[in-house]
Motif scaffolding. Structure first.
Motif, PDB file in Angstrom:
ATOM      1  N   GLU A   1       2.395   3.270  -6.436  1.00  0.00           N
ATOM      2  CA  GLU A   1       1.147   4.050  -6.611  1.00  0.00           C
ATOM      3  C   GLU A   1       0.850   4.810  -5.323  1.00  0.00           C
ATOM      4  OE1 GLU A   1      -1.214   4.239  -9.044  1.00  0.00           O
ATOM      5  OE2 GLU A   1      -0.884   2.565 -10.419  1.00  0.00           O
ATOM      6  N   ALA A   2       1.010   4.143  -4.180  1.00  0.00           N
ATOM      7  CA  ALA A   2       0.726   4.796  -2.892  1.00  0.00           C
ATOM      8  C   ALA A   2       1.714   5.941  -2.659  1.00  0.00           C
ATOM      9  CB  ALA A   2       0.809   3.776  -1.759  1.00  0.00           C
TER      10      ALA A   2
ATOM     11  N   TRP B   1       4.109  -2.413  -7.404  1.00  0.00           N
ATOM     12  CA  TRP B   1       3.288  -1.403  -8.091  1.00  0.00           C
ATOM     13  C   TRP B   1       2.344  -0.720  -7.122  1.00  0.00           C
ATOM     14  CZ3 TRP B   1       4.564   0.946 -12.206  1.00  0.00           C
ATOM     15  CH2 TRP B   1       5.283   0.306 -13.208  1.00  0.00           C
ATOM     16  N   ARG B   2       1.784  -1.513  -6.184  1.00  0.00           N
ATOM     17  CA  ARG B   2       0.883  -0.894  -5.192  1.00  0.00           C
ATOM     18  C   ARG B   2       1.654   0.136  -4.362  1.00  0.00           C
ATOM     19  NH1 ARG B   2      -1.200  -6.122  -4.491  1.00  0.00           N
ATOM     20  NH2 ARG B   2       0.088  -6.459  -2.651  1.00  0.00           N
ATOM     21  N   SER B   3       2.884  -0.238  -3.983  1.00  0.00           N
ATOM     22  CA  SER B   3       3.682   0.670  -3.146  1.00  0.00           C
ATOM     23  C   SER B   3       4.013   1.953  -3.898  1.00  0.00           C
ATOM     24  CB  SER B   3       5.002   0.006  -2.723  1.00  0.00           C
ATOM     25  OG  SER B   3       4.733  -1.150  -2.003  1.00  0.00           O
TER      26      SER B   3
ATOM     27  N   GLU C   1       3.207  -7.081  -8.119  1.00  0.00           N
ATOM     28  CA  GLU C   1       1.995  -6.279  -7.855  1.00  0.00           C
ATOM     29  C   GLU C   1       2.178  -5.444  -6.585  1.00  0.00           C
ATOM     30  OE1 GLU C   1       1.860  -9.663  -8.551  1.00  0.00           O
ATOM     31  OE2 GLU C   1       1.522  -9.065 -10.641  1.00  0.00           O
TER      32      GLU C   1
END
Ligand code: SF4
Ligand code: SF4
Length: 470
Positions: free
Chosen positions: A78-79, A74-76, A71
């Motif tokens: 997306e950012a 994925w957050r990285s 996760e």
């Protein structure tokens, strides 16, 4: 803790080492096999790590090779895409001065085929004034540090009055705002003269990209004039006249019938007195539409590939990706890797095959403007009325509003599952996906080309290490 999904590894033959790269952080290191094995143990058997192993894990985490969880990866990413999309560092505008072309390339719907040029749009000076006003408003709204203006077509040099007008007016606009400005021209080279270069240099001309599609014989077959006359000698002579005045890069579009002539082209270029003046040489496959019909004015794509222009380059404006619909896709990926190696062998700077994107379709402050002032998300969609996202005169209609919303949502990479190349590929060229797969939101995958690029990077890293030790 677990290994990042964006890690790629290449075991190095003949030495006890592994090349490790993280495509999100761009960290590249060579580690011992135990360290590589340690990555595999993370998340499954990491409770009994020794002190030195904990230190190694911490160092790897510092470079992004180890992350908290999937996760977190994925957050990285997306950012990363969010930051890329909304960046205001640079405003990019590509202007198609005309869709007319003086060539009759077989693979291109544009150009001097039948009555194409009679109907193909050409920007008027009146429209150019509106383009300049619109761009000035964007400069004020975005307040970027730099402004990158690219002239493209058709053949952009067929409309010199508009090209000069925009270059000179927007240079003054940038000067008065304290914004750095660069100009690039993507041309077939036939009309390139020292006069053109000298007129653009004071306006920030930073590069001219010229296309050569193989050795003399092949290029003349691929890129003839309407009467079938060859263009190779005239283009090379033009390059000779302007090399040294400005940065010149050579691009080329290959298919199965032309690819084998590229080593001869490279040999020829190496022998020229201007060889050391070429700042980049990069080739990419021609993307062909599987269906026979295509609307007039649609710009045919060449696969993405080189850096520099569009963020690290993907497309005709810079670099590109490929095509899953193409029968010869695997072959083309393989050929592209081979050509990269052949190019490097002859001492030319080229793309590395890994740092390809994301391209400008993923950027809010990058625009393409067609000859009539229509706005597009990227050059690959220019000329397709249904894909116009707006107009420089501010007119609004449901078609353009809908297209703008569609392009703002483009994220084909979200279907790429756990591919390690997402940060440098972003799901490939959306325009090629639109042409070949009839869905711009589908990934247009050329993974083998990325994999070959990483192997080449690994070998280079190992070579540099050996040279440093020696
Ligand atoms: S989507 Fe557009 S900008 Fe991106 S690689 Fe394709 S043609 Fe170029
Ligand atoms: S298109 Fe292919 S290489 Fe690119 S991110 Fe998706 S799966 Fe990976």
């Amino acid at each position: 803790m677990q290994p990042s999904m964006f890690n790629v590894r290449v075991p190095l033959e003949g030495r006890d080492g592994v090349f490790l790269m993280n495509t999100l952080t761009d960290a590249q290191i060579i580690v011992d096999r135990e360290v590589s094995d340690l990555l595999d143990r993370l998340g499954t058997d990491d409770r009994g790590l020794t002190g030195p192993e904990c230190e190694a894990v911490s160092a790897l985490a510092g470079h992004g090779f180890v992350v908290e969880s999937r996760e977190a990866d994925w957050r990285s990413v997306e950012a990363f895409f969010g930051g890329f999309r909304e960046s205001r560092d640079q405003l990019r505008v590509t202007v198609l001065t005309t869709l007319q072309c003086n060539f009759a390339c077989d693979y291109c719907i544009q150009g001097d085929h039948d009555d194409y040029n009679r109907h193909a749009a050409k920007m008027s000076l009146e429209s150019a004034a509106k383009v300049a006003e619109w761009t000035e408003r964007r400069l004020d709204a975005v307040a970027p540090r730099s402004f990158a203006l690219t002239f493209f077509g058709g053949e952009p040099l067929l409309n010199l009055p508009v090209l000069y007008y925009l270059a000179e007016r927007l240079w003054r606009s940038c000067q008065s705002r304290g914004t750095a400005m660069t100009i690039s021209v993507i041309t077939n080279g036939l009309l390139l003269t020292p006069e053109v270069v000298d007129r653009l240099l004071p306006c920030g001309l930073s590069g001219i990209k010229i296309t050569l599609d193989g050795d003399r014989e092949t290029h003349n077959r691929m890129r003839p004039l309407r009467g079938g006359q060859g263009t190779f000698d005239r283009i090379v002579n033009n390059i000779r006249q302007v090399a040294g005045r400005c940065r010149i890069s050579i691009g080329g579009n290959f298919d199965e019938s032309s690819v084998d002539s590229y080593p001869a082209l490279l040999d020829f270029l190496r022998e020229q007195e201007f060889a050391d003046k070429l700042v980049r040489v990069a080739f990419k496959p021609i993307i062909r539409e599987p269906a026979p019909a295509r609307p007039k004015g649609f710009i045919p794509l060449t696969a993405v590939g080189s850096g520099g222009g569009a963020p690290n380059g993907a497309c005709m404006t810079t670099a590109g990706s490929g095509s899953t619909a193409c029968d010869s896709c695997g072959l083309m990926d393989e050929k592209m890797s081979l050509l990269r190696e052949e190019t490097k062998k002859r001492g030319f700077a080229t793309v590395d095959g890994v740092h390809m994107g994301p391209c400008e379709i993923h950027k809010t402050h990058a625009h393409t403007i067609g000859p009539d002032g229509s706005l597009y998300a990227c050059p690959g969609f220019a000329g397709l009325p249904t894909e116009s996202t707006g107009h420089v005169d501010g007119r609004e209609d449901t078609g353009r509003t809908g297209a703008a919303a569609r392009f703002a949502r483009i994220a084909a990479w979200k279907d790429c599952q756990d591919c390690a190349f997402i940060p440098v590929c972003a799901g490939g060229c959306s325009a090629a996906a639109h042409t070949e797969l009839h869905d711009m939101n589908k990934p247009n995958c050329h993974k083998p080309s990325f994999e070959a690029g990483v192997v080449a990077l690994a070998h280079e890293a190992a070579r540099s290490l050996t040279e440093a030790v020696v």
